[in-house]
Design an enzyme around this catalytic site. Structure first.
Site, PDB file in Angstrom:
ATOM      1  N   PRO A 246       0.792  -1.242   0.000  1.00  0.00           N
ATOM      2  CA  PRO A 246       0.000   0.000   0.000  1.00  0.00           C
ATOM      3  C   PRO A 246       0.824   1.293   0.000  1.00  0.00           C
ATOM      4  O   PRO A 246       0.790   2.075   0.953  1.00  0.00           O
ATOM      5  CB  PRO A 246      -0.822  -0.128   1.279  1.00  0.00           C
ATOM      6  CG  PRO A 246       0.066  -0.904   2.202  1.00  0.00           C
ATOM      7  CD  PRO A 246       0.803  -1.891   1.326  1.00  0.00           C
ATOM      8  N   CYS A 247       1.514   1.547  -1.106  1.00  0.00           N
ATOM      9  CA  CYS A 247       2.275   2.793  -1.199  1.00  0.00           C
ATOM     10  C   CYS A 247       1.340   4.001  -1.233  1.00  0.00           C
ATOM     11  O   CYS A 247       1.767   5.130  -0.967  1.00  0.00           O
ATOM     12  CB  CYS A 247       3.198   2.779  -2.409  1.00  0.00           C
ATOM     13  SG  CYS A 247       2.384   2.476  -3.986  1.00  0.00           S
ATOM     14  N   HIS A 248       0.044   3.764  -1.528  1.00  0.00           N
ATOM     15  CA  HIS A 248      -0.925   4.869  -1.518  1.00  0.00           C
ATOM     16  C   HIS A 248      -1.154   5.421  -0.115  1.00  0.00           C
ATOM     17  O   HIS A 248      -1.683   6.529   0.031  1.00  0.00           O
ATOM     18  CB  HIS A 248      -2.259   4.400  -2.116  1.00  0.00           C
ATOM     19  CG  HIS A 248      -2.850   3.207  -1.417  1.00  0.00           C
ATOM     20  ND1 HIS A 248      -2.546   1.913  -1.788  1.00  0.00           N
ATOM     21  CD2 HIS A 248      -3.704   3.111  -0.367  1.00  0.00           C
ATOM     22  CE1 HIS A 248      -3.201   1.067  -1.006  1.00  0.00           C
ATOM     23  NE2 HIS A 248      -3.909   1.775  -0.126  1.00  0.00           N
TER      24      HIS A 248
END
Length: 280
Positions: A246-248
């Site tokens: 989850p780089c978001h």
């Protein structure tokens, strides 16, 4: 690939773009609905079905004020131990366990010449995706507007690998991430090409609970490289597995969401959607 789910996401993305561009004017429901060519009633229903919340509440989840609040709460309440055990938290992926294995130099030597990669296409709440896997696990997942674009992106990563269009068990496990019923999830294995530093950053991202946010500086401290915020940002920007890693959930310390490999609007949509799921 032009399913109703994709059509709905595209309409929601258009609405998010309009709200972001005109937030100072605080556009009302009627105005936003008109911009996406729907009646206010149908727009409200569509948005609520997609996000699990109203447009007004969604806007709150994607505001800078809300992001700052989450960051402040994390600093005040999340100890290093809690961060490290975040996978078992109720706001995380329940019993999901994600295991990253780094590729050996021999596996990706000469552009992945020694790799046999399966790939397939699927829909998600945030648009079409391509997912690919080796014998050891998922090696790539990306949002793609069409199949050709997605396949080109995959082959850019592994230009000399052999490719077969096939949905396998590793991909199926990864795609369950988009289901609301996570009880079906089993262990997800990732087989990734990256440096030791990149792998540490990607592993740290997996520990950010759903509905929470972190900063580049915080990730740098978690991997014990406090002066490496810029390098952390570069590693995050090269994340090969969209959404699952989850780089978001990493934003700027100011509360602004910053960039995203697969588009700022999509990042806003995912952050707001996750906030809504946690608050259901």
């Amino acid at each position: 690939m032009n399913t109703q789910e994709t059509i709905n996401y595209n309409r929601i993305a258009e609405a998010i773009d309009y709200i972001k561009a005109n937030f100072k004017d605080q556009p009302n429901l009627d105005e936003v609905a008109e911009k996406v060519h729907l009646s206010p009633f149908h727009f409200q229903r569509l948005f609520s079905e997609w996000a699990g919340t109203s447009p007004k509440k969604f806007l709150q989840f994607t505001s800078i004020e809300h992001a700052k609040k989450l960051l402040k709460e994390n600093q005040a309440t999340v100890s290093e131990t809690a961060f490290e055990t975040g996978l078992s938290g109720t706001s995380r992926l329940h019993d999901l366990f994600v295991n990253i294995e780094g590729m050996t130099p021999a596996e990706y030597k000469n552009g992945g010449k020694n790799l046999a990669i399966n790939y397939s296409f699927a829909e998600s709440p945030f648009g079409n995706i391509i997912v690919a896997s080796t014998q050891k696990g998922v090696c790539f997942m990306a949002f793609a507007e069409d199949e050709i674009t997605g396949l080109v992106a995959l082959k850019d990563k592994f230009p000399n690998a052999s490719f077969t269009q096939k949905l396998d068990l590793a991909q199926q496990n990864a795609l369950f991430i988009f289901q609301n019923d996570w009880s079906k999830l089993s262990e997800i294995k990732l087989h990734l090409k990256g440096t030791d530093f990149q792998l540490k950053v990607w592993e740290a991202l997996l520990k950010i609970p759903m509905g929470q946010l972190s900063t580049y500086g915080s990730i740098a401290h978690q991997i014990q490289k406090p002066n490496a915020s810029r390098a952390v940002g570069t590693a995050i920007g090269s994340n090969p597995v969209a959404f699952l890693i989850p780089c978001h959930r990493v934003i700027q310390s100011s509360g602004t969401f910053g960039g995203y490999m697969w588009g700022n609007t999509r990042k806003t949509a995912i952050i707001g959607w996750e906030g809504a799921q946690i608050n259901l």
